[in-house]
Write an enzyme that holds these catalytic residues in place. Structure first.
Site, PDB file in Angstrom:
ATOM      1  N   SER A 149       2.228   9.274  -8.273  1.00 39.66           N
ATOM      2  CA  SER A 149       2.761   9.243  -7.049  1.00 39.66           C
ATOM      3  C   SER A 149       3.459   7.283  -7.694  1.00 39.66           C
ATOM      4  CB  SER A 149       2.141   8.423  -6.097  1.00 39.66           C
ATOM      5  OG  SER A 149       2.343   8.065  -5.144  1.00 39.66           O
ATOM      6  N   TYR A 162      -6.123   4.029  -3.576  1.00 41.94           N
ATOM      7  CA  TYR A 162      -5.061   4.895  -4.368  1.00 41.94           C
ATOM      8  C   TYR A 162      -4.519   4.192  -5.328  1.00 41.94           C
ATOM      9  CZ  TYR A 162      -1.610   8.719  -3.390  1.00 41.94           C
ATOM     10  OH  TYR A 162      -0.934   9.925  -3.596  1.00 41.94           O
TER      11      TYR A 162
HETATM   12  C1  BGC Z   1       1.631   9.445  -0.582  1.00 37.57           C
HETATM   13  C2  BGC Z   1       1.775   9.274   0.921  1.00 37.57           C
HETATM   14  C3  BGC Z   1       2.850   8.612   0.944  1.00 37.57           C
HETATM   15  C4  BGC Z   1       4.027   8.737   0.339  1.00 37.57           C
HETATM   16  C5  BGC Z   1       5.045   7.179   0.124  1.00 37.57           C
HETATM   17  C6  BGC Z   1       2.335   9.670  -1.413  1.00 37.57           C
HETATM   18  O1  BGC Z   1       1.746   8.564  -2.560  1.00 37.57           O
HETATM   19  O2  BGC Z   1       0.152  10.234  -0.422  1.00 37.57           O
HETATM   20  O3  BGC Z   1       0.323   9.649   1.510  1.00 37.57           O
HETATM   21  O4  BGC Z   1       3.844   8.909   1.841  1.00 37.57           O
HETATM   22  O5  BGC Z   1       3.436   8.353  -1.539  1.00 37.57           O
HETATM   23  O6  BGC Z   1       4.140   6.111   0.298  1.00 37.57           O
END
Ligand code: BGC
Length: 261
Positions: A149, A162
Site C-alpha cells: 500500500s 495497518y
Molecule cells: C487503504 C485504503 C485507502 C488507500 C489510500 C489503502 O491502502 O486500504 O483504505 O483509501 O490506501 O489511503
C-alpha cells in the site's frame, strides 16, 4: 479472456491470496488472460468464493479454489502442498490478502491489532517461506509479488496497525529479495493507493469523502483493480527478470502529492 500463444505466463501456475474480490480477483483475471493457471485462495468457501471462480472460468480461465486462512501457518503450508500436488508446480505467489480496521490510536483493541498483523504481515512471510521451499525442492526459481500500500510509506491516521503491517511488509520484501535471490526468486511489492474495492466500502458510500480523496490524487480519479493487476503481470513476466527488492507505487501520484494554496 482466452489466452493467446503469445501469452506471457503460459504454462505457469500462480497463487493469488484473497482472491474472492477486489484487487485479488482483478489480478487473478489478468494473470489468467496472460496464460497462467490460477490457484485462487479464499478465506471461506462461501457464495462469494464460488462466484469469483465462476467469473474467472466463464472468462476462459483455468482456476481452482484453495481455502485457507493466510494468518494460520499450518493452513498456509498445507495449501501450498495441495497446489503443487494438484498442478505439479507453483511459479508465482501473489500475497494479496489484506484487512484493515479503523480505530484511533487510543482505541485500538488487542484483537484488531493482532488480526491485522497476522493477515497482512505474518501471512505473507510464511507464504513466501512455503513458496520458496517448494521452489527450491523443485529446482525452479519463481516470483513473489506482495500487494502492499502507499501506507508502507505514508502515515494513515486511525490505521496504525495497518501502517505497521505494510511498513513491515516493505522490509520483509527487501530482506527476502536478498535471501531468495540465490534461488532465482525475485521479490517485489506493488503499492496501490486508493483503489475502488470492497475494502473501501465505507468510504465509497460517502460521496463528499470520495471527492476530498480524489482531490488529493494528481491523476484525478480513484484506481481500479486492473490498474494494479497489469503491474503484477509485468512483475511476473520475463521482462521483469532483473527487478527485485523494490516497490512499484500504483497510486495516481497520491503518495508524493503536496500543495499549498
Ligand atoms: C487503504 C485504503 C485507502 C488507500 C489510500 C489503502 O491502502 O486500504 O483504505 O483509501 O490506501 O489511503
Amino acid at each position: 479472456m482466452t489466452a493467446t500463444a503469445s501469452a506471457r505466463l503460459a504454462g505457469q501456475v500462480a497463487l493469488v491470496t484473497g482472491g474472492a474480490q477486489g484487487i485479488g480477483l482483478g489480478i487473478a483475471e489478468r494473470l489468467a488472460r496472460e496464460g497462467a493457471r490460477i490457484a485462487l485462495n479464499v478465506h471461506k468457501l462461501d457464495g462469494r468464493a464460488h462466484a469469483a471462480r465462476q467469473q474467472l472460468v466463464d472468462a476462459g480461465a483455468d482456476c481452482e479454489l484453495f481455502v485457507a486462512d493466510v494468518a494460520d501457518v499450518a493452513n498456509v503450508q498445507h495449501m501450498v502442498a495441495a497446489i503443487t500436488a494438484s498442478h505439479g508446480r507453483l511459479d508465482l505467489l501473489v500475497n494479496n490478502a489484506g484487512i484493515e480496521r479503523r480505530a484511533g490510536a487510543l482505541d485500538v483493541s488487542e484483537a484488531d491489532y493482532d488480526a491485522v498483523i497476522a493477515t497482512n504481515l505474518k501471512g505473507p512471510f510464511f507464504l513466501a517461506q512455503a513458496f520458496a521451499a517448494q521452489a527450491r525442492a523443485a529446482g525452479r526459481g519463481g516470483r513473489i509479488v506482495n500487494i502492499s500500500s502507499v501506507h508502507e510509506e505514508l502515515p494513515f491516521p486511525h490505521f496504525a496497525p495497518y501502517c505497521a503491517s505494510k511498513g513491515g511488509l516493505k522490509m520483509i520484501m527487501r530482506t527476502l529479495a536478498l535471501e531468495l535471490a540465490p534461488l532465482g526468486i525475485t521479490v517485489n511489492n506493488v503499492a496501490p493507493g486508493a483503489i475502488r474495492t470492497p475494502i473501501n466500502a465505507q468510504l465509497l458510500a460517502q460521496p463528499q469523502q470520495v471527492e476530498a480523496l480524489v482531490g488529493q490524487i494528481p491523476l484525478g480519479r480513484m484506481g481500479e483493480p486492473d490498474d494494479v493487476a497489469g503491474v503484477v503481470a509485468f512483475l511476473a513476466s520475463d521482462d521483469a527478470r532483473y527487478i527485485t527488492g523494490t516497490t512499484v507505487f500504483v497510486d495516481g501520484g497520491l503518495l508524493w502529492n503536496y500543495s499549498e494554496q
